[in-house]
Design a protein around this motif. Structure first.
Motif, PDB file in Angstrom:
ATOM      1  N   VAL A  49      -8.553   3.560  11.806  1.00 59.39           N
ATOM      2  CA  VAL A  49      -9.946   3.974  11.690  1.00 59.39           C
ATOM      3  C   VAL A  49     -10.036   5.490  11.793  1.00 59.39           C
ATOM      4  O   VAL A  49     -10.980   6.106  11.341  1.00 59.39           O
ATOM      5  CB  VAL A  49     -10.820   3.290  12.764  1.00 59.39           C
ATOM      6  N   LEU A  89     -17.465   0.165   6.899  1.00 62.09           N
ATOM      7  CA  LEU A  89     -16.177  -0.204   6.320  1.00 62.09           C
ATOM      8  C   LEU A  89     -16.051  -1.717   6.392  1.00 62.09           C
ATOM      9  O   LEU A  89     -16.340  -2.313   7.434  1.00 62.09           O
ATOM     10  CB  LEU A  89     -15.024   0.425   7.105  1.00 62.09           C
ATOM     11  N   THR A  90     -15.626  -2.342   5.297  1.00 66.15           N
ATOM     12  CA  THR A  90     -15.325  -3.773   5.352  1.00 66.15           C
ATOM     13  C   THR A  90     -13.809  -3.920   5.345  1.00 66.15           C
ATOM     14  O   THR A  90     -13.116  -3.252   4.582  1.00 66.15           O
ATOM     15  CB  THR A  90     -15.945  -4.556   4.173  1.00 66.15           C
ATOM     16  N   PHE A  91     -13.324  -4.776   6.221  1.00 62.74           N
ATOM     17  CA  PHE A  91     -11.888  -5.003   6.336  1.00 62.74           C
ATOM     18  C   PHE A  91     -11.598  -6.453   5.992  1.00 62.74           C
ATOM     19  O   PHE A  91     -12.168  -7.368   6.596  1.00 62.74           O
ATOM     20  CB  PHE A  91     -11.400  -4.689   7.754  1.00 62.74           C
ATOM     21  N   THR A  98      -9.105  -2.125   3.480  1.00 63.86           N
ATOM     22  CA  THR A  98     -10.391  -1.606   3.930  1.00 63.86           C
ATOM     23  C   THR A  98     -11.128  -0.996   2.751  1.00 63.86           C
ATOM     24  O   THR A  98     -10.525  -0.313   1.923  1.00 63.86           O
ATOM     25  CB  THR A  98     -10.183  -0.516   5.008  1.00 63.86           C
ATOM     26  N   ARG A  99     -12.419  -1.271   2.678  1.00 62.28           N
ATOM     27  CA  ARG A  99     -13.270  -0.666   1.640  1.00 62.28           C
ATOM     28  C   ARG A  99     -14.464  -0.022   2.319  1.00 62.28           C
ATOM     29  O   ARG A  99     -15.027  -0.576   3.250  1.00 62.28           O
ATOM     30  CB  ARG A  99     -13.806  -1.723   0.666  1.00 62.28           C
ATOM     31  N   ARG A 100     -14.876   1.118   1.800  1.00 57.68           N
ATOM     32  CA  ARG A 100     -16.072   1.766   2.320  1.00 57.68           C
ATOM     33  C   ARG A 100     -17.301   1.130   1.674  1.00 57.68           C
ATOM     34  O   ARG A 100     -17.328   0.909   0.458  1.00 57.68           O
ATOM     35  CB  ARG A 100     -16.046   3.258   2.011  1.00 57.68           C
ATOM     36  N   GLU A 103     -18.987   2.322  -1.681  1.00 60.74           N
ATOM     37  CA  GLU A 103     -17.948   3.103  -2.350  1.00 60.74           C
ATOM     38  C   GLU A 103     -18.048   3.010  -3.874  1.00 60.74           C
ATOM     39  O   GLU A 103     -17.881   3.990  -4.575  1.00 60.74           O
ATOM     40  CB  GLU A 103     -16.580   2.614  -1.871  1.00 60.74           C
ATOM     41  N   GLY A 150     -17.744  -4.183  -1.300  1.00 57.33           N
ATOM     42  CA  GLY A 150     -18.461  -3.052  -0.719  1.00 57.33           C
ATOM     43  C   GLY A 150     -19.588  -2.565  -1.617  1.00 57.33           C
ATOM     44  O   GLY A 150     -20.283  -1.609  -1.305  1.00 57.33           O
TER      45      GLY A 150
END
Length: 169
Positions: A49, A89-91, A98-100, A103, A150
């Protein structure tokens, strides 16, 4: 040094199925989000992170986690002074990726303008949050985030006078 040190564990979240635990660990100024099985302690996935402040850690469904972080910065091009901005953020646990949030959403600033709300919908779990559209006249509206990508879709336009929202089931 021990008194002023950050805690080694900042926050935890239990998966909806109750078999996995997500947690944020701290080493120095660096933060890691880790997912492990509760019965064996086996670490299933981890993601750096960084040095951002983790504000929230929530499971979206049994496969994905939403991490809300903040960072202090300025946006000189828009005349925004040094402020604290929130990002999502998605994990994906299985893919360890991880994606913002926002994004891949054209015309939307990547900052979160409200506390994200996770809801079960007929199409599956979704995240709802306010964000700023920077196309034309800037406007803060409610967006639905697709956890797998995301990507944000406009859920409801919100006039400037509306200060918040309360999502139903």
């Amino acid at each position: 040094a021990a008194y002023g040190a950050l805690p080694a564990l900042e926050m935890t979240a239990l998966s909806p199925g109750g078999d996995r635990l997500a947690r944020v660990t701290v080493t120095g100024e660096d933060r890691m989000m880790m997912v492990s099985r509760l019965d064996t302690g086996e670490i299933l996935a981890a993601a750096r992170v960084g040095d951002t402040k983790v504000r929230d850690l929530e499971w979206i469904d049994d496969d994905r986690i939403l991490i809300t972080v903040t960072k202090t910065d300025s946006i000189p091009v828009f005349g925004v002074p040094r402020s604290e901005f929130a990002f999502g953020l998605t994990f994906d646990v299985a893919k360890r990726s991880t994606r913002r949030v926002f994004e891949a959403t054209p015309g939307i600033a990547p900052m979160l303008m409200s506390t994200p709300e996770i809801r079960d919908t007929p199409q599956g779990a979704a995240v709802f949050v306010r964000a700023v559209s920077v196309v034309g006249t800037p406007r803060v509206s409610l967006y639905r985030i697709v956890p797998a990508t995301g990507y944000g879709h406009l859920a409801h336009e919100m006039p400037y006078e509306i200060d918040g929202y309360v999502p139903d089931a």
